[in-house]
Write an enzyme that holds these catalytic residues in place. Sequence first.
Site, mmCIF file in Angstrom:
data_model
loop_
_atom_site.group_PDB
_atom_site.id
_atom_site.type_symbol
_atom_site.label_atom_id
_atom_site.label_comp_id
_atom_site.label_asym_id
_atom_site.label_seq_id
_atom_site.Cartn_x
_atom_site.Cartn_y
_atom_site.Cartn_z
ATOM 1 N N ASP A 37 -44.282 -40.691 -7.760
ATOM 2 C CA ASP A 37 -44.519 -42.197 -8.205
ATOM 3 C C ASP A 37 -45.284 -43.344 -7.250
ATOM 4 O O ASP A 37 -44.942 -42.871 -6.029
ATOM 5 C CB ASP A 37 -42.946 -42.799 -8.486
ATOM 6 C CG ASP A 37 -42.057 -41.886 -9.257
ATOM 7 O OD1 ASP A 37 -42.520 -40.689 -9.883
ATOM 8 O OD2 ASP A 37 -40.924 -42.388 -9.418
ATOM 9 N N TRP A 61 -42.140 -30.890 -4.809
ATOM 10 C CA TRP A 61 -41.069 -32.138 -4.753
ATOM 11 C C TRP A 61 -39.738 -31.518 -3.674
ATOM 12 O O TRP A 61 -39.498 -30.323 -3.967
ATOM 13 C CB TRP A 61 -40.729 -32.366 -5.886
ATOM 14 C CG TRP A 61 -39.700 -33.686 -6.096
ATOM 15 C CD1 TRP A 61 -40.106 -35.207 -6.207
ATOM 16 C CD2 TRP A 61 -38.344 -33.698 -5.855
ATOM 17 N NE1 TRP A 61 -39.055 -36.037 -6.023
ATOM 18 C CE2 TRP A 61 -37.933 -35.186 -5.764
ATOM 19 C CE3 TRP A 61 -37.412 -32.864 -5.446
ATOM 20 C CZ2 TRP A 61 -36.752 -35.562 -5.766
ATOM 21 C CZ3 TRP A 61 -35.993 -33.312 -5.391
ATOM 22 C CH2 TRP A 61 -35.588 -34.607 -5.413
ATOM 23 N N PHE A 96 -35.570 -42.544 -2.865
ATOM 24 C CA PHE A 96 -36.124 -42.787 -4.288
ATOM 25 C C PHE A 96 -37.189 -43.729 -4.528
ATOM 26 O O PHE A 96 -37.043 -44.924 -3.691
ATOM 27 C CB PHE A 96 -35.259 -42.282 -5.515
ATOM 28 C CG PHE A 96 -34.937 -40.851 -5.590
ATOM 29 C CD1 PHE A 96 -35.177 -39.948 -4.524
ATOM 30 C CD2 PHE A 96 -34.270 -40.414 -6.579
ATOM 31 C CE1 PHE A 96 -34.877 -38.476 -4.599
ATOM 32 C CE2 PHE A 96 -34.126 -39.282 -6.680
ATOM 33 C CZ PHE A 96 -34.090 -38.164 -5.934
ATOM 34 N N GLU A 213 -33.942 -41.907 -30.141
ATOM 35 C CA GLU A 213 -35.260 -41.577 -30.551
ATOM 36 C C GLU A 213 -36.157 -41.979 -29.339
ATOM 37 O O GLU A 213 -37.202 -41.421 -29.122
ATOM 38 C CB GLU A 213 -35.730 -42.348 -31.628
ATOM 39 C CG GLU A 213 -35.553 -43.721 -31.528
ATOM 40 C CD GLU A 213 -35.700 -44.595 -33.002
ATOM 41 O OE1 GLU A 213 -34.998 -45.357 -33.143
ATOM 42 O OE2 GLU A 213 -36.793 -44.344 -33.328
ATOM 43 N N GLU A 219 -36.500 -43.894 -16.787
ATOM 44 C CA GLU A 219 -36.913 -44.167 -15.110
ATOM 45 C C GLU A 219 -37.707 -45.324 -15.157
ATOM 46 O O GLU A 219 -38.292 -45.651 -15.958
ATOM 47 C CB GLU A 219 -37.410 -42.876 -14.715
ATOM 48 C CG GLU A 219 -36.258 -42.024 -14.752
ATOM 49 C CD GLU A 219 -36.828 -40.513 -14.024
ATOM 50 O OE1 GLU A 219 -35.882 -39.905 -13.384
ATOM 51 O OE2 GLU A 219 -38.017 -40.127 -14.053
ATOM 52 N N TRP A 302 -43.446 -34.771 -15.264
ATOM 53 C CA TRP A 302 -42.322 -33.751 -14.943
ATOM 54 C C TRP A 302 -42.618 -32.600 -15.958
ATOM 55 O O TRP A 302 -42.967 -32.818 -16.981
ATOM 56 C CB TRP A 302 -41.058 -34.317 -14.915
ATOM 57 C CG TRP A 302 -40.744 -35.255 -13.788
ATOM 58 C CD1 TRP A 302 -40.614 -36.527 -14.170
ATOM 59 C CD2 TRP A 302 -40.962 -35.143 -12.309
ATOM 60 N NE1 TRP A 302 -40.608 -37.329 -12.919
ATOM 61 C CE2 TRP A 302 -40.632 -36.250 -11.677
ATOM 62 C CE3 TRP A 302 -41.219 -34.015 -11.521
ATOM 63 C CZ2 TRP A 302 -40.562 -36.441 -10.453
ATOM 64 C CZ3 TRP A 302 -41.034 -34.208 -9.997
ATOM 65 C CH2 TRP A 302 -40.849 -35.302 -9.657
HETATM 66 C C1 FRU Z 1 -39.701 -40.554 -11.614
HETATM 67 C C2 FRU Z 1 -38.429 -40.293 -10.653
HETATM 68 C C3 FRU Z 1 -37.660 -41.431 -10.276
HETATM 69 C C4 FRU Z 1 -37.221 -40.974 -8.956
HETATM 70 C C5 FRU Z 1 -38.221 -40.482 -8.475
HETATM 71 C C6 FRU Z 1 -37.597 -39.232 -7.205
HETATM 72 O O1 FRU Z 1 -40.727 -39.890 -11.519
HETATM 73 O O2 FRU Z 1 -37.822 -39.151 -11.313
HETATM 74 O O3 FRU Z 1 -36.565 -41.882 -11.198
HETATM 75 O O4 FRU Z 1 -36.783 -42.274 -8.092
HETATM 76 O O5 FRU Z 1 -39.028 -39.743 -9.384
HETATM 77 O O6 FRU Z 1 -38.880 -38.657 -6.745
#
Ligand code: FRU
Length: 475
Positions: A37, A61, A96, A213, A219, A302
């Site tokens: 992100d 990751w 995060f 839905e 996020e 993802w």
């Molecule tokens: C979104 C996310 C966020 C989190 C971060 C972790 O892609 O899942 O919710 O803070 O990535 O890297």
Amino acid sequence: MSLIKKANNYIETNQGFVSDIFRPKFHFHPPIGWMNDPNGLIYFKGYYHVFYQYYPYDNKWNSMHWGHARSKDLVHWESLPVALAPDQEYDCDGCFSGSAIVVDDELVLMYTGVSKVNNLVNQVQCIASSKDGIVFEKYSNNPVIDQENLKNIGNTVDFRDPKVFKKYDKYYCVVASKKELNNDETVGLIYIFESEDFKSWSKASILIEGTKEYGTIWECPDLFELDGKDVLIISPMRVPENNGKFSNLNSVVYMIGKMDWENLKYECEFIEELDFGLDFYATQSFLDDSNNRIILSWLQTWNRTNVLSDMNNLWSGMLSLPRKINVEDNHIVQSIPENVMNQFNIKETSSISNDEYEFIAKNYNKFIFENEDNWKIYIGNSKDYSIVFEFNNNRLTIDRHLFGENIKGAEKNSNRRSVEMQSAGTIEIFLDKSSIELFINGVSISLTYYAHPQPTKIFVETSGNISVYSGNVIE
Ligand code: FRU
């Protein structure tokens, strides 16, 4: 050695080994390692700052740091030292996503600190500040928002991605979460908090709750006013496909509606996907130096094949181009800001009218069709080996399945999409080694591809004339 120093030493020593083979020319990506992100987007003291979810040591990751870069034009980026590392008890499992704001002339970041408490994930909101915008100090009283603020309302297992802003002389932040239903299912939920001094924060209010839905968790929320409307952007996960819409499992969605500031409730009037392509997630907005609302997103999502990592490429992940957004007729319309367009050397390209055209693929390619109802564009090395965009019967379809490395996802089809559209007269295509961003009627379609050799040609089929403008980025 501190974790920040360790990360910076590693980057410095190893970035020279990164191959250029898929490295974009004008899309932001990390010097080495994994990114997801965009975080902390802000214009501060003459520079645009981008922070990002970062793991420098691998192309996958892992324990999240905040990478950092700055730019004068949002196209050419200067890499800066890592801003945050997971070096405290409350963030030892990761720093995060989060956002940035200027408080008393300092650049302040709010991010989610992740750790475990009694074997349960604990996500809490923390702050770090900097005078020069480069070296950050974490606040000694972190976290500033935790279980206390959620008392009797929710828990901190999924509680992340604070987006901060100021309104009516108060600070606010919206935070992502989910709500448990009674059958083990969950829906998205966004909290909102307020503060007078940015350090002590109110008890949570529920800004809005989702329905099934729209996925199991929301996020990266972002709330702002634009053209007289209140806009809420979220990145919902595991959204069920709905009549050809939401065919990506994880996507970005915007809502146009009205904010009730008295009761801190958001009322949604209209909801739609923000991008109709294949790889687009975790959008965050900021204001540029002319007060335009600009968005950046992770040009990936993802649960997809990580081609770069599978091919042992030493970096993975990039950002979309910066896009200016506006609200027109209750829809978000997107365009590339003028200062970004000025970074391309664009000229009119001649075309001979014979229903079939062949062009050299450039970084920027614009086609204006006389026949707005029917055309086909192939981007690749031959028509048989290309990514195909086709418009007919008021539908735009995209298909990347024949081109480059195979990309798979958890959804039914991670390579094709189809979008309803009334007409498609002017198409702008940005092509940058491993990504395509296409703009049409203010709507965007973004996707990645990984092919070697690179696509060199664009073939167009249409009846009627086309005008073509194209050019490469100025390096
Ligand atoms: C979104 C996310 C966020 C989190 C971060 C972790 O892609 O899942 O919710 O803070 O990535 O890297």
